[in-house]
Design an enzyme around this catalytic site. Structure first.
Site, PDB file in Angstrom:
ATOM      1  N   ASP A  32       0.784  -1.076  -0.153  1.00 51.50           N
ATOM      2  CA  ASP A  32       0.015  -0.069  -0.031  1.00 51.50           C
ATOM      3  C   ASP A  32       0.985   1.099   0.001  1.00 51.50           C
ATOM      4  O   ASP A  32       1.883   1.291   0.709  1.00 51.50           O
ATOM      5  CB  ASP A  32      -1.097  -0.037   1.275  1.00 51.50           C
ATOM      6  CG  ASP A  32      -2.031   0.945   0.995  1.00 51.50           C
ATOM      7  OD1 ASP A  32      -3.077   0.417   1.070  1.00 51.50           O
ATOM      8  OD2 ASP A  32      -1.850   2.114   1.070  1.00 51.50           O
ATOM      9  N   HIS A 102     -10.399  -5.561  -3.533  1.00 55.34           N
ATOM     10  CA  HIS A 102      -9.239  -5.634  -3.049  1.00 55.34           C
ATOM     11  C   HIS A 102      -9.198  -5.981  -1.365  1.00 55.34           C
ATOM     12  O   HIS A 102     -10.141  -5.638  -0.822  1.00 55.34           O
ATOM     13  CB  HIS A 102      -8.228  -4.619  -2.967  1.00 55.34           C
ATOM     14  CG  HIS A 102      -8.801  -3.408  -2.513  1.00 55.34           C
ATOM     15  ND1 HIS A 102      -9.722  -2.616  -3.247  1.00 55.34           N
ATOM     16  CD2 HIS A 102      -8.486  -2.538  -1.344  1.00 55.34           C
ATOM     17  CE1 HIS A 102     -10.006  -1.401  -2.577  1.00 55.34           C
ATOM     18  NE2 HIS A 102      -9.282  -1.334  -1.435  1.00 55.34           N
TER      19      HIS A 102
HETATM   20  P1  AMP Z   1      -9.567   1.399   0.357  1.00 58.79           P
HETATM   21  O1  AMP Z   1      -9.744   2.607   0.945  1.00 58.79           O
HETATM   22  O2  AMP Z   1     -10.310   0.206   1.069  1.00 58.79           O
HETATM   23  O3  AMP Z   1     -10.309   1.588  -1.168  1.00 58.79           O
HETATM   24  O4  AMP Z   1      -8.325   0.965   0.082  1.00 58.79           O
HETATM   25  C1  AMP Z   1      -7.528   1.415  -0.917  1.00 58.79           C
HETATM   26  C2  AMP Z   1      -5.908   1.663  -0.766  1.00 58.79           C
HETATM   27  O5  AMP Z   1      -5.416   1.656  -1.755  1.00 58.79           O
HETATM   28  C3  AMP Z   1      -5.690   2.571   0.203  1.00 58.79           C
HETATM   29  O6  AMP Z   1      -5.169   2.172   1.402  1.00 58.79           O
HETATM   30  C4  AMP Z   1      -4.512   3.530  -0.528  1.00 58.79           C
HETATM   31  O7  AMP Z   1      -3.596   3.984   0.148  1.00 58.79           O
HETATM   32  C5  AMP Z   1      -4.051   2.382  -1.490  1.00 58.79           C
HETATM   33  N1  AMP Z   1      -3.483   3.023  -2.883  1.00 58.79           N
HETATM   34  C6  AMP Z   1      -4.148   3.993  -3.808  1.00 58.79           C
HETATM   35  N2  AMP Z   1      -3.233   4.086  -4.572  1.00 58.79           N
HETATM   36  C7  AMP Z   1      -2.465   3.337  -4.735  1.00 58.79           C
HETATM   37  C8  AMP Z   1      -1.360   3.025  -5.269  1.00 58.79           C
HETATM   38  N3  AMP Z   1      -1.126   3.603  -6.390  1.00 58.79           N
HETATM   39  N4  AMP Z   1      -0.240   2.019  -4.853  1.00 58.79           N
HETATM   40  C9  AMP Z   1      -0.748   1.467  -3.838  1.00 58.79           C
HETATM   41  N5  AMP Z   1      -1.662   1.459  -3.084  1.00 58.79           N
HETATM   42  C10 AMP Z   1      -2.393   2.466  -3.190  1.00 58.79           C
END
Ligand code: AMP
Length: 115
Positions: A32, A102
């Site tokens: 993340d 995810h």
């Molecule tokens: P959610 O809020 O459950 O939809 O989780 C989405 C997650 O994706 C969050 O914890 C973000 O920090 C993570 N995230 C967003 N963009 C990226 C990225 N480019 N690479 C890795 N993680 C990401």
């Protein structure tokens, strides 16, 4: 409705870089970008599913099985067998910000003391 412009779709297409932990034909696991635990990894299926409801209703059984095997392989690769949490935020109300299904894998020393 799945939006192909979401950030995880872009990661799967190689348009945005990621720090891969585990990858196979069905699954990608990567760190993340904004970790909220000592170890914070996301596991996503290689398929167009918005959330856990969409995935469990519409993904072929073979992909569902492969996805959970991918979660397991990721946990084993991280060495977290005895200390991790999985979270699947579902819907805006629960804070889901990326509409590609995810599972978060998180591990922190303090988890051992929470319950
Ligand atoms: P959610 O809020 O459950 O939809 O989780 C989405 C997650 O994706 C969050 O914890 C973000 O920090 C993570 N995230 C967003 N963009 C990226 C990225 N480019 N690479 C890795 N993680 C990401």
């Amino acid at each position: 409705m799945y939006n192909k412009d979401n950030v995880f779709a872009k990661i799967l297409r190689g348009e945005i870089p990621n720090k891969t932990v585990y990858s196979d034909d069905n699954v990608l696991a990567f760190y993340d970008v904004a970790p909220r635990a000592r170890v914070h990894v996301l596991v996503i299926p290689r398929g167009e599913y918005t959330d856990i409801f969409d995935f469990t209703q519409n993904a072929p059984e073979s992909l569902q099985i492969a996805f959970w095997a991918g979660v397991r392989n990721t946990v084993e690769k991280l060495g977290l067998r005895d200390n991790f949490r999985t979270v699947a935020n579902t819907g805006r109300g629960a804070g889901q910000s990326v509409m590609h299904f995810h599972v978060h894998i998180m591990s922190d020393e303090r988890f051992k003391e929470d319950f």
